[in-house]
Every structure is written in structure tokens, then in C-alpha cells.
Write an enzyme that holds these catalytic residues in place. Structure first.
Site, short mmCIF file in Angstrom:
data_model
loop_
_atom_site.label_atom_id
_atom_site.label_comp_id
_atom_site.label_asym_id
_atom_site.label_seq_id
_atom_site.Cartn_x
_atom_site.Cartn_y
_atom_site.Cartn_z
N HIS A 237 10.37 2.63 12.58
CA HIS A 237 9.90 2.03 13.70
C HIS A 237 10.92 1.53 14.69
O HIS A 237 11.64 0.94 14.51
CB HIS A 237 9.34 0.43 13.39
CG HIS A 237 8.34 -0.23 14.18
ND1 HIS A 237 8.09 0.23 15.34
CD2 HIS A 237 7.55 -1.35 13.98
CE1 HIS A 237 7.30 -0.43 15.91
NE2 HIS A 237 6.96 -1.39 15.25
N TYR A 242 11.40 -3.95 18.82
CA TYR A 242 11.95 -4.48 17.52
C TYR A 242 13.56 -3.93 17.53
O TYR A 242 13.85 -3.20 18.58
CB TYR A 242 11.12 -4.07 16.40
CG TYR A 242 9.74 -5.01 16.42
CD1 TYR A 242 9.61 -6.34 16.59
CD2 TYR A 242 8.53 -4.02 16.32
CE1 TYR A 242 8.42 -6.75 16.61
CE2 TYR A 242 7.39 -4.85 16.61
CZ TYR A 242 7.47 -6.22 16.73
OH TYR A 242 6.00 -6.77 16.81
N ARG A 412 -6.94 -0.73 15.66
CA ARG A 412 -7.93 -1.91 15.94
C ARG A 412 -9.62 -1.29 15.64
O ARG A 412 -10.49 -1.75 15.15
CB ARG A 412 -7.92 -2.36 17.21
CG ARG A 412 -6.68 -3.33 17.38
CD ARG A 412 -6.56 -3.96 18.76
NE ARG A 412 -5.26 -4.54 19.07
CZ ARG A 412 -4.80 -5.13 19.87
NH1 ARG A 412 -6.03 -5.69 20.93
NH2 ARG A 412 -3.54 -5.58 20.22
#
Length: 443
Positions: A237, A242, A412
Site C-alpha cells: 500500500h 499512508y 463499494r
């Protein structure tokens, strides 16, 4: 779609489970080599792993693990994850990517995040992961895990708590399992909070050079544990603000050591993490990298002096991926600064993926590219990848339909429509196999 267009597999017991369930393989095209089969439903070979179709479940944080730091089950996947991810696997996806999983305890976004820092095959984190992997495999899907470190965006409460009368994230302190004194980033101090001056995030402290090196090794340890648990694919990631993204961006990386300053220094953590993981996992295991292709900070005050991570930076990095042993670029965007100017529309990230795919191909490289973001309709998903298969590429290119990616990732939409693969097959007229237990639904 009539029942004649589906085929249930022979009823053979799935391996690796202590109970009976058929070894299902839903979502696989019955005639994958037929020229009329859309690329979306053609197999995709990545190193030693073959996906039955080009449809992937993007990693989605669910904030549903044990948050008690004193519990041996802290961060371990649970029956919820078997039910949630296993259901998507049973409905025909080619690859399920398990949500962002922290390589260190302070790398979780919230105390309820998934983690994989406990060593040993007798740990609760290992056992929880292995149970999820075994069930997904029993349904004929491959499974990946996204290894992550939240960096300065760590130690916040689960979103549904922050929604209660507040806007955005709120800080998690020790009373709810947080770690306010150990939130870290490439640079530290109040000015390096996600939103300086507010009370929604903790101020990070700057990692020392040796601590950055420890983070690199933590990624490698987690990858090794994941491989032992049966994971098929590792994803790094490097997106959404992040820790790895924070190192990549000159907006958040003010370091003066070997991990800061120049482009070459800022990408060093990606190079080292990829090399460390590649050295610990089987040679045939694919390695993915998710990036934010742009931070959407062009022209914003935050980037006036330093510049930002943009498409030019991503293109430069993309051309280095083969030498890093990275096989697949998962293209997302944004998430590193509150000043981002982002106006999502149907193709806003698909177009970014297409641009990077073209850069890769013009460099004569074969890194695969994944498109993610607002993909909801079967026809749109089909057009994104149509022609990416070498067997049909020439015909599609001659027709002026250059593919934008090699695979699509949905998140989603799977929460809204778990049976999306089945629906897509119906809309595109593709005969597919179907799980034994659900076959009655077609009669």
C-alpha cells in the site's frame, strides 16, 4: 439469464477445510478462449498465478477486529471477514484483496484494523488469516493481502464513531486502544498532522533512519507470514496518504537522510520494501503496488514550494517497477493532504490508469495495470479491459478501442451488489460456472 448458461462444477469436497463444502469455481467463463468471450472474463496470468477473470475486490477497511492491545487476538481476522470476503469469493470474483493490514501495531489506521505483525504460525493473526484464505480458495478465487502502515493517519477511531456528530476522523487515545505517542511519519511535528491545528489527528513524530529500516523489514516479515498462510498475491500500500505515500511526496517528506530530498531518495522506501518482500516470498508469487497517481495538489499552497507527487512522478516510478520485481500497478489517487482539489467523475481514475499503462508500454515493459474508482456497470468495466488480452489485442486496437487497464478493481459496488460478477456475466452474455449451493437460484 437461463440456467443453461451456467454450469455447476462437479461436487468435490474443497480442500483445506474441516467441514464439507463443494470445491466451487463460480465466475469462470465456460469458453474463455472463444473469440466472443469479453476480455473481462478471460483468465489473467501474473507470474505463477492465474486469475479466472479480470475482476478484483479492492481492499476495503472494515474496522472489525479485536482492538484490545493486551489480547492475543488483537488485529486478527474473524468470522466476519470469512462471511464478508468469502461471500464475494463464492459469487465469482477472480481475486479478493484483503483490507489494509498493518505490518506494525502502530501502523493501523484504527485500533480495530487488521494486523499481521505477530510471528509464528500459532499466532491468532496467522490463524485468522489462514481461515479466511482457506475459505476463499474453496470458492475458486485467489486471495491477496494489502500490507500497509498508516503513518501519520494512524490511531484514529473507526469511521462510524467519528460520524456521530463530528466531521472526519477523531483521535483514538489509550482508553480505546490508541497509541498517541507513537504515531509516526517521515517528518514530525504539529505542522505534519493531516490537518495542522485541528484535533482530529495526532501530531506524528519523525522516524529515525534505523526505524525506517525496521519498517522495511516489517513489510518483509508480514509478507512471509502471509505466504505461509496461503496468500497468493502481496500488495504494497503506497497510496492515500499512508506511510509509504508520505515518503514519496515532497509535501510530507522533509527528511535530510537517505530517505528524503531527491526523487531517488523519496522512492527508496518503495525500492527497499519491494526488494525485501521479493526476497521472502516464492518466485512465482505476484507483487502488486497501489499508488496515488496524483495528489491533486497542483497549484495549491501546500505544494507551492515543494511540488507534489503527480502524474509525472508516477510515470517515472512506473518505469522502474520491473527491476523492483513488481508485476502489477494498482492506480488510485489522492489522500495525502486536505488541500487536494478532487472532483470525482466516472473516469477520473480510469484515465490515470490508462495514461500510466501507455507509459509502461511505450517503455517496452509488461507491468500490468489495474483501474479502480467508480466502476459500477458491467459494460463500462468490459470496455476498460477489452483488448488487454494479447490474443485479441490486435483486433481491438485496429478498431480504435485501446484498453485502459488489464484488470478492474471494485470496492463499494460489491457492498451494494455482492453478486456483481454474475450480473456482469448476464449483461455481457457470458456463460459462466456457478457455485453448487446457489444453482437453484437459476432455475
Amino acid at each position: 439469464m437461463g440456467s443453461s448458461e451456467f454450469q455447476s462444477p462437479p461436487v468435490i469436497k474443497a480442500r483445506g477445510l474441516p467441514y464439507f463444502t463443494p470445491a466451487n469455481n463460480g465466475g469462470a467463463a465456460l469458453n474463455p478462449q472463444d473469440p466472443s468471450t469479453p476480455t473481462l472474463f478471460r483468465p489473467l496470468q501474473i507470474r505463477g498465478v492465474t486469475l479466472k477473470n479480470r475482476i478484483m475486490v479492492a481492499p476495503m477497511c472494515t474496522y472489525s477486529t479485536n482492538s484490545d492491545p493486551s489480547s492475543p487476538a488483537v488485529g486478527a481476522l474473524t468470522d466476519f471477514h470469512i462471511a464478508h470476503l468469502g461471500h464475494l469469493a463464492s459469487k465469482g470474483v477472480g481475486l479478493v484483496i484483503i483490507e489494509a493490514t498493518a505490518v506494525q501495531a502502530n501502523g493501523r489506521i484504527s485500533p480495530n484494523d487488521s494486523g499481521l505483525w505477530q510471528e509464528g504460525t500459532d499466532s491468532e493473526q496467522f490463524k485468522g488469516l489462514q481461515r479466511v484464505v482457506n475459505f476463499i480458495h474453496s470458492q475458486g478465487a485467489k486471495v491477496a493481502i494489502q500490507l500497509a502502515h498508516a503513518g501519520r493517519k494512524a490511531s484514529t477511531v473507526a469511521p462510524w464513531l467519528s460520524w456521530e456528530g463530528k466531521k472526519g476522523s477523531i483521535r483514538a487515545d489509550e482508553t480505546v486502544g490508541g497509541w498517541p505517542s507513537n504515531v509516526v511519519g517521515p517528518s514530525g511535528g504539529e505542522e505534519h498532522k493531516w490537518a495542522p491545528g485541528d484535533v482530529k489527528f495526532w501530531a506524528p513524530r519523525e522516524l529515525s533512519t534505523s526505524e525506517v529500516e525496521e519498517v522495511v523489514q516489517a513489510f518483509a516479515r508480514s509478507a512471509k507470514i502471509a505466504a505461509q498462510a496461503g496468500i497468493d498475491v502481496i500488495e504494497i500500500h503506497g497510496a492515500h496518504g499512508y506511510l509509504i505515500h508520505e515518503f514519496l511526496s515532497p509535501v510530507t517528506n522533509m527528511r535530510t537522510d537517505k530517505y528524503g530530498g531527491s526523487f531517488e531518495n523519496r522512492i527508496r522506501i518503495v525500492q527497499e520494501v519491494a526488494a525485501a518482500i521479493r526476497a521472502t516470498i516464492p518466485a512465482g508469487m505476484p507483487l502488486f503496488l497501489r499508488i496515488s497517481a496524483t495528489e491533486w495538489l497542483e497549484g495549491q499552497p501546500a505544494a507551492e514550494k515543494t511540488g507534489s507527487w503527480d502524474m509525472e512522478s508516477s510515470a517515472q516510478l512506473a518505469k522502474l517497477l520491473p527491476e523492483l520485481g513488481i508485476d502489477f500497478l494498482d492506480v488510485s489517487s489522492g489522500g495525502n493532504h486536505k488541500e487536494q482539489k478532487l472532483e470525482p467523475h466516472t473516469n477520473y481514475q480510469i484515465d490515470l490508469a490508462a495514461q500510466l499503462r501507455k507509459v509502461i508500454q511505450q517503455a517496452g515493459q509488461k507491468t500490468l495495470v489495474g483501474a479502480v474508482g467508480l466502476i459500477t456497470e458491467a459494460e463500462a468495466a468490459g470496455k476498460i479491459v477489452q483488448g488487454a488480452d494479447e490474443a485479441v489485442a490486435t483486433e481491438e486496437l485496429l478498431a480504435g478501442q485501446e484498453p485502459k487497464a488489464d484488470a478492474v478493481l471494485l470496492a463499494r459496488q460489491f457492498l451494494r451488489e455482492p453478486e456483481w460478477v454474475i450480473t456482469a456475466a448476464r449483461k455481457l452474455g457470458v456463460p459462466i460456472s456457478f457455485p453448487v449451493q446457489f444453482a437453484r437460484g437459476l432455475l
